[in-house]
Write a protein that holds these residues in place. Structure first.
Motif, short mmCIF file in Angstrom:
data_model
loop_
_atom_site.label_atom_id
_atom_site.label_comp_id
_atom_site.label_asym_id
_atom_site.label_seq_id
_atom_site.Cartn_x
_atom_site.Cartn_y
_atom_site.Cartn_z
N ILE A 45 31.24 34.10 32.35
CA ILE A 45 30.49 33.67 33.34
C ILE A 45 31.41 32.77 34.29
CG2 ILE A 45 28.63 33.42 31.79
CD1 ILE A 45 30.26 30.29 32.68
N THR A 46 30.98 32.05 35.54
CA THR A 46 31.73 31.58 36.25
C THR A 46 31.55 30.04 36.02
OG1 THR A 46 31.48 33.14 38.14
CG2 THR A 46 32.15 31.11 38.83
N SER A 47 33.06 29.55 35.92
CA SER A 47 33.07 28.11 35.27
C SER A 47 32.63 27.14 36.71
CB SER A 47 34.56 27.64 34.87
OG SER A 47 34.56 26.22 34.93
N PRO A 48 31.92 26.00 36.19
CA PRO A 48 31.76 25.07 37.23
C PRO A 48 33.13 24.53 37.83
CG PRO A 48 31.05 24.17 35.17
CD PRO A 48 31.50 25.49 35.02
N TYR A 49 34.09 24.68 37.27
CA TYR A 49 35.52 24.21 37.65
C TYR A 49 36.18 25.24 38.10
CZ TYR A 49 33.53 20.57 34.33
OH TYR A 49 32.81 19.75 33.77
N PHE A 50 36.63 25.20 39.42
CA PHE A 50 37.66 26.09 40.07
C PHE A 50 37.29 27.44 39.97
CE2 PHE A 50 40.00 22.34 38.50
CZ PHE A 50 41.10 22.02 39.51
N GLN A 51 36.23 27.80 39.72
CA GLN A 51 35.44 29.36 39.98
C GLN A 51 36.16 29.93 38.90
OE1 GLN A 51 32.82 30.28 42.00
NE2 GLN A 51 32.50 27.87 41.66
N GLU A 52 36.68 29.67 37.69
CA GLU A 52 37.50 30.53 36.81
C GLU A 52 36.21 31.19 36.06
OE1 GLU A 52 40.97 27.15 36.04
OE2 GLU A 52 39.04 27.01 35.05
N ALA A 86 40.76 50.69 47.11
CA ALA A 86 41.96 50.14 46.31
C ALA A 86 41.53 48.76 45.90
CB ALA A 86 43.11 50.07 47.42
N ILE A 87 40.83 48.03 46.83
CA ILE A 87 40.52 46.46 46.38
C ILE A 87 39.66 46.75 45.15
CG2 ILE A 87 39.04 44.48 46.92
CD1 ILE A 87 40.26 44.92 49.74
N PHE A 88 38.67 47.49 45.32
CA PHE A 88 37.72 47.68 44.04
C PHE A 88 38.42 48.39 42.70
CE2 PHE A 88 35.05 50.67 41.49
CZ PHE A 88 34.01 50.08 41.14
N LEU A 89 39.49 49.12 42.84
CA LEU A 89 40.31 49.41 41.63
C LEU A 89 41.20 48.46 41.11
CD1 LEU A 89 41.17 53.10 42.78
CD2 LEU A 89 39.66 52.67 41.11
N TRP A 90 41.59 47.74 42.14
CA TRP A 90 42.84 46.58 41.71
C TRP A 90 42.04 45.26 41.41
CZ3 TRP A 90 46.15 47.19 46.60
CH2 TRP A 90 47.01 48.35 46.45
N CYS A 91 40.98 44.92 41.78
CA CYS A 91 40.34 43.70 41.35
C CYS A 91 39.25 43.77 40.35
CB CYS A 91 39.80 42.86 42.77
SG CYS A 91 41.13 42.49 43.68
N SER A 92 39.11 43.11 39.55
CA SER A 92 37.90 43.13 38.43
C SER A 92 37.65 41.77 37.91
CB SER A 92 38.54 44.12 37.29
OG SER A 92 37.68 44.18 36.23
N SER A 93 36.32 41.88 37.73
CA SER A 93 35.91 40.42 36.95
C SER A 93 35.74 40.90 35.37
CB SER A 93 34.62 40.00 37.30
OG SER A 93 33.51 40.94 36.92
N ASN A 104 39.87 31.01 28.75
CA ASN A 104 39.61 30.64 30.20
C ASN A 104 40.67 31.76 31.08
OD1 ASN A 104 41.18 29.31 32.55
ND2 ASN A 104 39.36 28.15 32.52
N ALA A 105 39.91 32.51 32.03
CA ALA A 105 40.90 33.32 32.73
C ALA A 105 40.77 33.07 34.41
CB ALA A 105 39.94 35.00 32.55
N PRO A 106 41.39 33.87 35.20
CA PRO A 106 41.39 33.28 36.38
C PRO A 106 40.11 33.90 37.17
CG PRO A 106 43.48 34.72 36.01
CD PRO A 106 42.55 34.70 34.72
N SER A 107 39.87 33.20 38.36
CA SER A 107 38.55 33.46 39.00
C SER A 107 38.40 34.93 39.42
CB SER A 107 38.51 33.09 40.32
OG SER A 107 39.74 33.48 41.07
N GLU A 108 37.24 35.44 39.65
CA GLU A 108 37.11 36.82 39.56
C GLU A 108 37.82 37.44 40.83
OE1 GLU A 108 33.00 39.86 40.79
OE2 GLU A 108 32.75 37.79 40.13
#
Length: 585
Positions: free
Chosen positions: A21-28, A7-14, A44-48
């Motif tokens: 890529i991962t930002s140096p600020y707030f892991q966005e 379920a975690i694999f299906l629900w969470c996605s990068s 700018n999107a939420p972190s992974e």
């Protein structure tokens, strides 16, 4: 437990599959690129960890005000010597406040900057520019197609011109647009041109909403004098817009709140809002309408989150979410990778019988269009103490690619050797430079992954694509045997195409260096044995951002290489460089 993990694999996605890529600020998660002609896009999107594939995704397209850069618009903590523009919008911090307050959807802010720093002049530059705005909006929607997206159009100041351009390009406002916000930005409002489109869109769905904020700019003074005519600013445009909708949307009940400070019209359960700030004190509230939680209000107006933990035009509620005061070098501006782009093995088959020039032409096109594996995009920040020509030490931070340029996906790619002029063209396109000999050594020293060089038989086949592919498979076997992740900084597996002082006096030559052993000794000394028309399997293209942080301030790396004092930070040669790039013979 297995079901929970699934379920975690299906629900969470990068978003990494599309090149974020991962930002140096707030892991966005973020990506920056230029969408022709001259539309600079920063997403700018939420972190992974926070991006949830099962939730809807709200894409807020924020069209920048005139004269402002994306960096200034994002904002940061204050630092000595800052440009004042950094501290008048803080859209980055307001974005993070919104995410913390409402986690019902993935909240994505997309910054849209015209290369002219004015959407008005950009639209006038050539015909069909409004169609390009429409195309851009549709393209951004398509990037998030699998994440249940909708779009909100948002703007400040001259950014409203972007929204009006979008409206001009459409016979009706599309259903995927769920909100339109003008934060003191509706200068171009015209009843005849836009009134019926806006009315029909608002009536099409109860989910569609409008937020308009302005102040009495006609009463404001600059240097003691009025600077906006009675009918030339947003105060008058807002009056016309509200009056048009009230007259033509008769089914709505309008509520009016007025006091010494404001006139506030609302309708449709507050999903339509007109906020007009009176101005008897004759001040300029233009940017304050954004800074004082204006972006938060534009997103939350008409929802249950409106006014929760913040007050519009009150004290800033988002200060804890501002990014560091020191701005790091920017990420590389690779466009998103198209899902149908050729893989590494597909590229090998495609160019199998081509000449080096023909192959490079294809490689350039693939990379410039964003066909770069996700792990090869992630910037690596290297910090070291380096000495200038006067013997003074400085703290220096460089932004480098983790590996040499490659084509394809993380599971099917090719590190692609190329001619120096192609490498230079790509470096220029992505705001980067090629390394010097000293920087090649520095990268190797900082690399946690130091592979043994793997020379091939020196014969006529070493310049052919089958040997390129065979050598890359050997590199990959060594990396996987070492158990190293693909996105870690890696060195030792290829020679660098480098820049050097010698370019100025030896035009038409290729300069290569490196192929370091794990102990730091290079197989290849600095060499100009070949002309610029030569490439073989051992060559690699490592890009370094042409931005470097020296003692907390950003500089152009190329400019410092030409500086008589600071060149020594990045070069072990005698004297500054006069030419920092390859030029055609």
């Amino acid at each position: 437990m297995e079901n929970i993990l699934l379920a975690i694999f299906l629900w969470c996605s990068s978003l990494s599959n599309q090149g974020f890529i991962t930002s140096p600020y707030f892991q966005e998660q973020e990506i920056s690129f230029v969408y022709t002609p001259g539309i600079k896009i920063h997403i700018n999107a939420p972190s992974e960890a926070e991006f949830d594939k099962s939730k809807p995704t709200k894409l807020v397209l924020y069209a920048l005000p005139n004269g402002n850069s994306t960096d200034w618009t994002i904002g940061k903590m204050p630092a000595e010597g800052d440009d004042w523009h950094y501290h008048i919008q803080h859209i980055g911090a307001q974005t993070r406040f919104i995410r913390a307050a409402n986690q019902e959807y993935n909240f994505v802010t997309i910054y849209l900057e015209a290369n002219t720093k004015s959407w008005g002049s950009w639209r006038k530059a050539e015909p069909m520019r409004d169609e390009k705005i429409k195309e851009t909006v549709e393209y951004l929607l398509s990037l998030f197609a699998e994440y249940h997206p909708h779009i909100e159009l948002n703007s400040h100041s001259g950014g409203g011109n972007f929204i009006f351009g979008f409206m001009d390009a459409n016979s009706e406002i599309p259903a995927y647009i769920k909100k339109i916000s003008f934060i003191d930005s509706n200068y171009n409002w015209d009843n005849e041109r836009y009134g019926n489109k806006l009315k029909k869109w608002l009536e099409a769905s109860p989910d569609n909403s409008l937020f308009v904020a302005c102040y009495d700019d006609a009463n404001a003074l600059l240097d003691g004098k009025p600077f906006v005519s009675r009918k030339g600013g947003t105060w008058h445009s807002t009056y016309l817009m509200q009056r048009y909708l009230k007259k033509n949307m008769k089914r709505l009940t309008w509520n009016k709140t007025e006091n010494d400070s404001i006139i506030y019209f609302t309708a449709n359960n507050r999903r339509i809002q007109f906020y007009s700030r009176k101005n008897p004190e004759r001040q300029i509230y233009h940017t304050i309408l954004v800074e004082r939680n204006g972006y938060i209000q534009s997103v939350f107006s008409g929802t249950k989150y409106e006014g929760a933990r913040y007050q519009f035009m009150g004290k800033r509620a988002y200060d804890a979410y501002r990014q560091d005061s020191i701005a790091k070098p920017h990420i590389f501006q690779f466009p998103p990778r198209n899902k149908g782009a050729v893989t590494g093995s597909g590229f090998v088959r495609q160019v199998m019988n081509m000449t080096a020039e023909e192959r490079d032409s294809v490689a350039y096109k693939e990379i410039i269009q964003g066909n770069v594996p996700t792990s090869f995009r992630q910037p690596i920040y290297l910090t070291d103490s380096l000495q200038d020509s006067k013997g003074i030490w400085h703290e220096v931070t460089l932004c480098v690619l983790s590996d040499f340029l490659a084509i394809g996906t993380d599971t099917d790619f090719l590190r692609i050797p190329m001619l120096p002029l192609t490498a230079q063209k790509l470096a220029d396109s992505f705001g980067a430079t090629l390394p010097t000999r000293k920087l090649s050594n520095l990268i190797h020293r900082h690399s946690p992954v130091k592979l043994e060089p793997q020379p091939m038989t020196p014969d006529a086949t070493m310049t052919t694509i089958p040997v390129f592919a065979r050598h890359d498979s050997i590199i990959e076997a060594a990396r996987q045997k070492a158990g190293e992740d693909l996105d870690r900084l890696i060195s030792g597996h290829k020679k660098d195409i480098v820049i050097t002082n010698r370019i100025a006096n030896e035009p038409g030559r290729l300069f290569i260096y490196g192929w370091h052993y794990p102990d730091g000794k290079p197989i290849q000394p600095l060499s100009a044995a070949h002309g610029i028309g030569y490439v073989d399997y051992s060559h690699g293209v490592r890009l370094i951002r042409d931005e470097v942080l020296v003692d907390g301030k950003l500089y152009s790396l190329k400019a410092l290489l030409q500086n008589p004092v600071f060149y020594k930070l990045f070069s072990d040669e005698t004297g500054p460089m006069t030419i920092t790039n390859y030029i055609p013979d």
